[in-house]
Design an enzyme around this catalytic site. Sequence first.
Site, PDB file in Angstrom:
ATOM      1  N   LYS A  45      23.932 -35.889  -0.899  1.00  0.00           N
ATOM      2  CA  LYS A  45      22.813 -36.637  -1.415  1.00  0.00           C
ATOM      3  C   LYS A  45      21.505 -36.063  -0.895  1.00  0.00           C
ATOM      4  O   LYS A  45      20.452 -36.273  -1.480  1.00  0.00           O
ATOM      5  CB  LYS A  45      22.915 -38.098  -0.975  1.00  0.00           C
ATOM      6  N   GLY A  46      21.583 -35.335   0.182  1.00  0.00           N
ATOM      7  CA  GLY A  46      20.382 -34.888   0.884  1.00  0.00           C
ATOM      8  C   GLY A  46      19.431 -34.014   0.107  1.00  0.00           C
ATOM      9  O   GLY A  46      18.225 -34.056   0.319  1.00  0.00           O
ATOM     10  N   GLU A 101      19.992 -27.077  -1.267  1.00  0.00           N
ATOM     11  CA  GLU A 101      20.481 -27.907  -0.174  1.00  0.00           C
ATOM     12  C   GLU A 101      19.319 -28.305   0.732  1.00  0.00           C
ATOM     13  O   GLU A 101      18.341 -27.561   0.856  1.00  0.00           O
ATOM     14  CB  GLU A 101      21.539 -27.131   0.608  1.00  0.00           C
ATOM     15  N   ASP A 102      19.431 -29.470   1.346  1.00  0.00           N
ATOM     16  CA  ASP A 102      18.363 -29.944   2.227  1.00  0.00           C
ATOM     17  C   ASP A 102      18.293 -29.148   3.523  1.00  0.00           C
ATOM     18  O   ASP A 102      17.228 -28.733   3.938  1.00  0.00           O
ATOM     19  CB  ASP A 102      18.493 -31.448   2.512  1.00  0.00           C
ATOM     20  N   ASP A 105      22.757 -25.599   8.846  1.00  0.00           N
ATOM     21  CA  ASP A 105      22.809 -25.343  10.281  1.00  0.00           C
ATOM     22  C   ASP A 105      23.993 -24.450  10.613  1.00  0.00           C
ATOM     23  O   ASP A 105      23.838 -23.253  10.747  1.00  0.00           O
ATOM     24  CB  ASP A 105      22.720 -26.619  11.124  1.00  0.00           C
ATOM     25  N   PHE A 154      17.838 -33.517  15.902  1.00  0.00           N
ATOM     26  CA  PHE A 154      18.350 -34.299  14.788  1.00  0.00           C
ATOM     27  C   PHE A 154      17.218 -34.567  13.807  1.00  0.00           C
ATOM     28  O   PHE A 154      16.231 -35.206  14.139  1.00  0.00           O
ATOM     29  CB  PHE A 154      18.994 -35.608  15.257  1.00  0.00           C
ATOM     30  N   ASP A 161      19.408 -37.381   6.486  1.00  0.00           N
ATOM     31  CA  ASP A 161      19.693 -38.738   6.918  1.00  0.00           C
ATOM     32  C   ASP A 161      20.365 -38.812   8.272  1.00  0.00           C
ATOM     33  O   ASP A 161      20.844 -37.814   8.806  1.00  0.00           O
ATOM     34  CB  ASP A 161      20.627 -39.418   5.903  1.00  0.00           C
TER      35      ASP A 161
END
Length: 183
Positions: A45-46, A101-102, A105, A154, A161
């Site tokens: 969803k990001g 994509e958001d 990493d 974070f 999210d």
Amino acid sequence: MEQLMKDIKHVLVSREELEKRVAEIGRAITEDYRGRDVVLVGILKGAMPFLCDLMRAIDLPLTIDTMCVSSYGSGTVSSGSVNIKKDLDRDIRGKDVIVVEDIIDTGITMAALVPLLKKRGAASVELAICLDKKERRVEDVPVKYVGFAVPDEFIVGYGCDYAEKYRNLPEVCTLKSEVYTRA
């Protein structure tokens, strides 16, 4: 946003910086893919805020599709295995696919997804990633379009999210550690 901001350590990328960089990436994609059959594949969803802003910044006929692919579940650390929860709705054979994509990493999710899309017959597969947390990379995944490098903290906001919350913040922020350690 005032209620959400109480959990924020600091803003990393402002709304204005996001708008400017997304426009630049849109112009680059427009130039790189002129005359080609482009499909933007947003990772749910990001990626939704980035996908929506990016598609409006690209001056080409294109289509969009979505997938829900995860290596996290509800945790804060990658599980190391990739799970496809929602697959593409359309055939991508012969199309130039840009996965949107958001954040990237470890690279585990994209390292599994890119070969899968190529195997399905995509003419090409590239990545457009809003946020790059390179310090955490485990898989060496080439990213053609990068919005911003971010630190190993974070991250929430602009689609990112924690436990499905904070996605609606209009900036990219770091979350106070006590928020995700109190559970």
